[in-house]
Design an enzyme around this catalytic site. Sequence first.
Site, PDB file in Angstrom:
ATOM      1  N   ASP A 190      34.500  65.689  19.569  1.00  0.00           N
ATOM      2  CA  ASP A 190      34.008  64.962  20.808  1.00  0.00           C
ATOM      3  C   ASP A 190      33.479  64.588  21.228  1.00  0.00           C
ATOM      4  OD1 ASP A 190      35.918  64.298  22.767  1.00  0.00           O
ATOM      5  OD2 ASP A 190      36.136  66.713  23.703  1.00  0.00           O
TER       6      ASP A 190
ATOM      7  N   TYR B 209      39.629  52.082  33.108  1.00  0.00           N
ATOM      8  CA  TYR B 209      39.595  51.053  31.700  1.00  0.00           C
ATOM      9  C   TYR B 209      38.690  49.669  31.081  1.00  0.00           C
ATOM     10  CZ  TYR B 209      40.784  49.525  26.809  1.00  0.00           C
ATOM     11  OH  TYR B 209      40.039  49.133  25.525  1.00  0.00           O
TER      12      TYR B 209
ATOM     13  N   ALA C 266      38.712  57.383  12.414  1.00  0.00           N
ATOM     14  CA  ALA C 266      40.418  57.646  12.254  1.00  0.00           C
ATOM     15  C   ALA C 266      41.749  56.855  11.546  1.00  0.00           C
ATOM     16  CB  ALA C 266      40.862  58.845  13.003  1.00  0.00           C
TER      17      ALA C 266
HETATM   18  P1  NAD Z   1      43.235  53.405  17.806  1.00  0.00           P
HETATM   19  O1  NAD Z   1      43.602  54.459  18.812  1.00  0.00           O
HETATM   20  O2  NAD Z   1      43.836  53.458  17.344  1.00  0.00           O
HETATM   21  O3  NAD Z   1      41.565  54.142  18.275  1.00  0.00           O
HETATM   22  C1  NAD Z   1      40.893  54.769  18.091  1.00  0.00           C
HETATM   23  C2  NAD Z   1      39.608  56.373  17.849  1.00  0.00           C
HETATM   24  O4  NAD Z   1      39.043  56.659  19.015  1.00  0.00           O
HETATM   25  C3  NAD Z   1      41.098  56.944  17.010  1.00  0.00           C
HETATM   26  O5  NAD Z   1      40.874  57.711  16.412  1.00  0.00           O
HETATM   27  C4  NAD Z   1      40.425  58.227  18.624  1.00  0.00           C
HETATM   28  O6  NAD Z   1      40.963  59.311  17.795  1.00  0.00           O
HETATM   29  C5  NAD Z   1      39.319  57.964  18.557  1.00  0.00           C
HETATM   30  N1  NAD Z   1      38.758  58.429  20.026  1.00  0.00           N
HETATM   31  C6  NAD Z   1      39.182  59.102  21.186  1.00  0.00           C
HETATM   32  N2  NAD Z   1      38.447  59.725  21.625  1.00  0.00           N
HETATM   33  C7  NAD Z   1      38.267  59.894  21.003  1.00  0.00           C
HETATM   34  C8  NAD Z   1      36.727  61.428  21.407  1.00  0.00           C
HETATM   35  N3  NAD Z   1      36.704  61.969  22.663  1.00  0.00           N
HETATM   36  N4  NAD Z   1      36.012  61.630  20.819  1.00  0.00           N
HETATM   37  C9  NAD Z   1      36.046  61.084  19.453  1.00  0.00           C
HETATM   38  N5  NAD Z   1      37.019  59.934  18.940  1.00  0.00           N
HETATM   39  C10 NAD Z   1      37.666  59.992  19.244  1.00  0.00           C
HETATM   40  O7  NAD Z   1      42.245  52.005  18.912  1.00  0.00           O
HETATM   41  P2  NAD Z   1      41.818  51.018  18.831  1.00  0.00           P
HETATM   42  O8  NAD Z   1      43.215  50.047  19.537  1.00  0.00           O
HETATM   43  O9  NAD Z   1      41.113  50.943  17.267  1.00  0.00           O
HETATM   44  O10 NAD Z   1      40.675  50.891  19.615  1.00  0.00           O
HETATM   45  C11 NAD Z   1      39.253  50.779  19.608  1.00  0.00           C
HETATM   46  C12 NAD Z   1      38.878  50.124  20.079  1.00  0.00           C
HETATM   47  O11 NAD Z   1      38.495  49.279  20.509  1.00  0.00           O
HETATM   48  C13 NAD Z   1      38.930  51.012  21.553  1.00  0.00           C
HETATM   49  O12 NAD Z   1      37.287  51.616  21.903  1.00  0.00           O
HETATM   50  C14 NAD Z   1      39.363  50.429  22.667  1.00  0.00           C
HETATM   51  O13 NAD Z   1      38.910  50.489  23.960  1.00  0.00           O
HETATM   52  C15 NAD Z   1      38.566  49.086  21.863  1.00  0.00           C
HETATM   53  N6  NAD Z   1      39.811  47.777  22.255  1.00  0.00           N
HETATM   54  C16 NAD Z   1      41.538  48.216  21.752  1.00  0.00           C
HETATM   55  C17 NAD Z   1      42.029  47.241  21.795  1.00  0.00           C
HETATM   56  C18 NAD Z   1      43.256  46.104  21.471  1.00  0.00           C
HETATM   57  O14 NAD Z   1      44.328  45.878  21.822  1.00  0.00           O
HETATM   58  N7  NAD Z   1      43.987  47.589  20.073  1.00  0.00           N
HETATM   59  C19 NAD Z   1      41.946  46.081  22.557  1.00  0.00           C
HETATM   60  C20 NAD Z   1      40.566  45.754  23.299  1.00  0.00           C
HETATM   61  C21 NAD Z   1      39.367  46.814  23.118  1.00  0.00           C
END
Ligand code: NAD
Length: 271
Positions: free
Chosen positions: A44, A159, A13
């Site tokens: 979830d 984290y 999403a």
């Molecule tokens: P984001 O917040 O844009 O997207 C994360 C998605 O996970 C959201 O759509 C959210 O609804 C979903 N989510 C969260 N909890 C949930 C649950 N309990 N059940 C189902 N869905 C759930 O984040 P992003 O930045 O795109 O991150 C994606 C992944 O990449 C994450 O695992 C994050 O830890 C990892 N990451 C992000 C970064 C960064 O800088 N953005 C860096 C390293 C790793």
Amino acid sequence: MSRPRTIVVTGSASGMGAATARRLVAAGHRVIGVDQRDATVVADLGSAGGRADAVAQVTDLAGGADGAVDGLVTWAGLGGLTGRPGSLLAAVNYFGTIAMLEGLRPLLARGEQPAAVAISSNSTLVQPGVPLHVVEACLSGDEDVALAAAEAAGSFTTYAATKTALAWWVRRHAPGGEWAGAGITLNVVAPGAVETPLLQQTREDPTVGGFIDTFPIPVGRKGTADELAAFVEFLLGPDARFFCGSFLVVDGGTDAHLRPDDTPVPWNPQA
Ligand code: NAD
């Protein structure tokens, strides 16, 4: 990729999951998105019931007990925030991810050139003070114990612990009979700072927000969601079949800059 594939994308999403889903759909593939909102499968992943429901719904959509999927990428995750419990991060980032990898593995085993990609983070390498007891508690598989340890540690250090545990889980399992032995490639990607809603939320955090734009990134900018999506699309595709258990850092040079000689670590077993 030419032949259409069925690929499961968790976290579809928002952010990098949404970017990955867009790219895969544009390339003609069928995407089954899993998220707690705005997805084909709304579930979830932080609760045992939600994870079981997600696996059941994906299985139905993929053709039932004899069905198949060709790919899985597990983007769903939460960052550390002031006031956010560490236990929630352990439940979503680690146990939610492992449940999808294990629960969908039988469908992958029946897929064509099946590939799975788990999502870690370069915080595993560049965040000081990762609590190893939380890493070990996650890897023990005892969720109650792990959630209690994570709760005590707090969400900021948890984290990096959840993302370290995931990376080690992948490296422990990818070469084994259930993954490589079943023809499924399993790898783990560790993004650095990527401009997404998660990063923006962290930037606004009263405790750690000030660090977000001071962290060194040698290429001079944050990553984009689409850059990471493109790499994951490659890992899911036919040209990446020789990747197995790889921990792949995509971080604009932060880790190389801060810890140049710490990877690779030479293997010098004592005689
Ligand atoms: P984001 O917040 O844009 O997207 C994360 C998605 O996970 C959201 O759509 C959210 O609804 C979903 N989510 C969260 N909890 C949930 C649950 N309990 N059940 C189902 N869905 C759930 O984040 P992003 O930045 O795109 O991150 C994606 C992944 O990449 C994450 O695992 C994050 O830890 C990892 N990451 C992000 C970064 C960064 O800088 N953005 C860096 C390293 C790793």
